[in-house]
Design a protein around this motif. Structure first.
Motif, PDB file in Angstrom:
ATOM      1  N   UNK A   1     -17.000  -2.342 -35.196  1.00 47.89           N
ATOM      2  CA  UNK A   1     -17.259  -2.872 -36.611  1.00 47.89           C
ATOM      3  C   UNK A   1     -17.238  -4.388 -36.414  1.00 47.89           C
ATOM      4  N   UNK A   2     -18.042  -5.163 -37.118  1.00 52.03           N
ATOM      5  CA  UNK A   2     -18.146  -6.715 -36.638  1.00 52.03           C
ATOM      6  C   UNK A   2     -16.803  -7.398 -37.129  1.00 52.03           C
ATOM      7  N   UNK A   3     -16.711  -8.464 -36.494  1.00 53.89           N
ATOM      8  CA  UNK A   3     -15.418  -9.232 -36.793  1.00 53.89           C
ATOM      9  C   UNK A   3     -15.552  -9.870 -38.240  1.00 53.89           C
ATOM     10  N   UNK A   4     -14.427 -10.061 -38.921  1.00 54.45           N
ATOM     11  CA  UNK A   4     -14.530 -10.483 -40.258  1.00 54.45           C
ATOM     12  C   UNK A   4     -14.773 -12.056 -40.298  1.00 54.45           C
ATOM     13  N   UNK A   5     -15.937 -12.392 -40.607  1.00 50.39           N
ATOM     14  CA  UNK A   5     -16.413 -13.757 -40.506  1.00 50.39           C
ATOM     15  C   UNK A   5     -15.668 -14.570 -41.674  1.00 50.39           C
ATOM     16  N   UNK A   6     -15.733 -13.846 -42.851  1.00 52.08           N
ATOM     17  CA  UNK A   6     -15.047 -14.427 -44.161  1.00 52.08           C
ATOM     18  C   UNK A   6     -13.428 -14.880 -43.953  1.00 52.08           C
ATOM     19  N   UNK A   7     -12.799 -14.105 -43.226  1.00 55.80           N
ATOM     20  CA  UNK A   7     -11.381 -14.348 -43.161  1.00 55.80           C
ATOM     21  C   UNK A   7     -10.986 -15.838 -42.920  1.00 55.80           C
ATOM     22  N   UNK A   8     -11.434 -16.095 -41.429  1.00 55.33           N
ATOM     23  CA  UNK A   8     -11.004 -17.640 -41.310  1.00 55.33           C
ATOM     24  C   UNK A   8     -11.519 -18.644 -42.259  1.00 55.33           C
ATOM     25  N   UNK A   9     -12.791 -18.404 -42.729  1.00 51.83           N
ATOM     26  CA  UNK A   9     -13.384 -19.342 -43.637  1.00 51.83           C
ATOM     27  C   UNK A   9     -12.460 -19.444 -44.966  1.00 51.83           C
ATOM     28  N   UNK A  10     -12.175 -18.292 -45.279  1.00 51.14           N
ATOM     29  CA  UNK A  10     -11.075 -18.111 -46.496  1.00 51.14           C
ATOM     30  C   UNK A  10      -9.729 -18.836 -46.297  1.00 51.14           C
ATOM     31  N   UNK A  11      -9.320 -18.415 -45.142  1.00 52.34           N
ATOM     32  CA  UNK A  11      -7.628 -18.817 -45.068  1.00 52.34           C
ATOM     33  C   UNK A  11      -7.720 -20.358 -44.829  1.00 52.34           C
ATOM     34  N   UNK A  12      -8.718 -20.622 -43.579  1.00 51.28           N
ATOM     35  CA  UNK A  12      -8.616 -22.225 -43.423  1.00 51.28           C
ATOM     36  C   UNK A  12      -9.108 -23.111 -44.822  1.00 51.28           C
ATOM     37  N   UNK A  13     -10.299 -22.574 -45.307  1.00 55.65           N
ATOM     38  CA  UNK A  13     -10.959 -23.344 -46.440  1.00 55.65           C
ATOM     39  C   UNK A  13     -10.028 -23.449 -47.643  1.00 55.65           C
ATOM     40  N   UNK A  14      -9.235 -22.201 -48.014  1.00 52.34           N
ATOM     41  CA  UNK A  14      -8.252 -22.303 -49.103  1.00 52.34           C
ATOM     42  C   UNK A  14      -7.151 -23.235 -48.925  1.00 52.34           C
ATOM     43  N   UNK A  15      -6.696 -23.008 -47.496  1.00 49.98           N
ATOM     44  CA  UNK A  15      -5.519 -23.975 -47.097  1.00 49.98           C
ATOM     45  C   UNK A  15      -5.788 -25.593 -47.470  1.00 49.98           C
ATOM     46  N   UNK A  16      -7.160 -25.868 -46.956  1.00 53.82           N
ATOM     47  CA  UNK A  16      -7.625 -27.288 -46.956  1.00 53.82           C
ATOM     48  C   UNK A  16      -7.692 -27.569 -48.450  1.00 53.82           C
ATOM     49  N   UNK A  17      -8.302 -26.854 -49.375  1.00 55.05           N
ATOM     50  CA  UNK A  17      -8.434 -26.898 -50.891  1.00 55.05           C
ATOM     51  C   UNK A  17      -7.206 -27.349 -51.446  1.00 55.05           C
ATOM     52  N   UNK A  18      -6.260 -26.323 -51.169  1.00 62.85           N
ATOM     53  CA  UNK A  18      -4.818 -26.507 -51.862  1.00 62.85           C
ATOM     54  C   UNK A  18      -4.279 -27.870 -51.410  1.00 62.85           C
ATOM     55  N   UNK A  19      -4.435 -28.412 -50.179  1.00 66.86           N
ATOM     56  CA  UNK A  19      -3.840 -29.547 -49.882  1.00 66.86           C
ATOM     57  C   UNK A  19      -4.877 -30.691 -50.630  1.00 66.86           C
ATOM     58  N   UNK A  20      -5.977 -30.565 -50.848  1.00 76.49           N
ATOM     59  CA  UNK A  20      -6.611 -31.712 -51.614  1.00 76.49           C
ATOM     60  C   UNK A  20      -6.204 -31.617 -53.125  1.00 76.49           C
ATOM     61  N   UNK A  21      -6.160 -30.547 -53.639  1.00 76.19           N
ATOM     62  CA  UNK A  21      -5.689 -30.286 -55.002  1.00 76.19           C
ATOM     63  C   UNK A  21      -4.176 -30.771 -55.075  1.00 76.19           C
TER      64      UNK A  21
END
Length: 128
Positions: A100-120
């Motif tokens: 199965x292909x690796x989950x490309x969305x997982x790191x994007x979502x976890x790091x992206x949401x963490x960064x967005x939460x800090x900005x908010x």
């Protein structure tokens, strides 16, 4: 069944997918579909978060609020597009009995949401 009947029943991408490999165990296909739907729910939540930020005029001021709202909505759209791509790649791998292909969305979502939460959080603290 004629070739035309087959084309009427299945879009072109479906025909190509079904022509590859063999049918996997239905449980795996259904699990893949549930994962796809989970990503779609996440995309909808991001878009709703963007709408919520856009309407939160008294919490975060001006351009920052609009930028955050647009960013959340845009990321939601990106997640929705990548969710289908992920589903398709996984379904192909299942049909071909490949890794199965690796989950490309997982790191994007976890790091992206963490960064967005800090900005908010910073925006909320600075505008209060």
């Amino acid at each position: 069944m004629s070739v035309q009947d087959s084309r009427d029943r299945h879009p072109r991408w479906t025909e190509r997918l079904l022509a590859e490999g063999r049918d996997p165990d239905p449980r795996f296909t259904l699990a893949n579909e549930r994962t796809f739907l989970a990503w779609i729910r996440t995309a909808l939540a991001l878009i709703a978060g963007g709408v919520g930020l856009a309407l939160s005029g008294h919490l975060i001021t001006g351009p920052l609020r609009h930028g955050l709202a647009a960013a959340f909505a845009a990321v939601g759209a990106l997640v929705a597009m990548l969710a289908f791509r992920r589903w398709l790649r996984t379904e192909r791998a299942l049909r071909k009995d490949e890794t199965l292909p690796p989950p490309v969305l997982a790191p994007l979502m976890s790091y992206g949401l963490a960064a967005a939460a800090v900005v908010v959080l910073v925006a909320l603290l600075l505008t209060r």
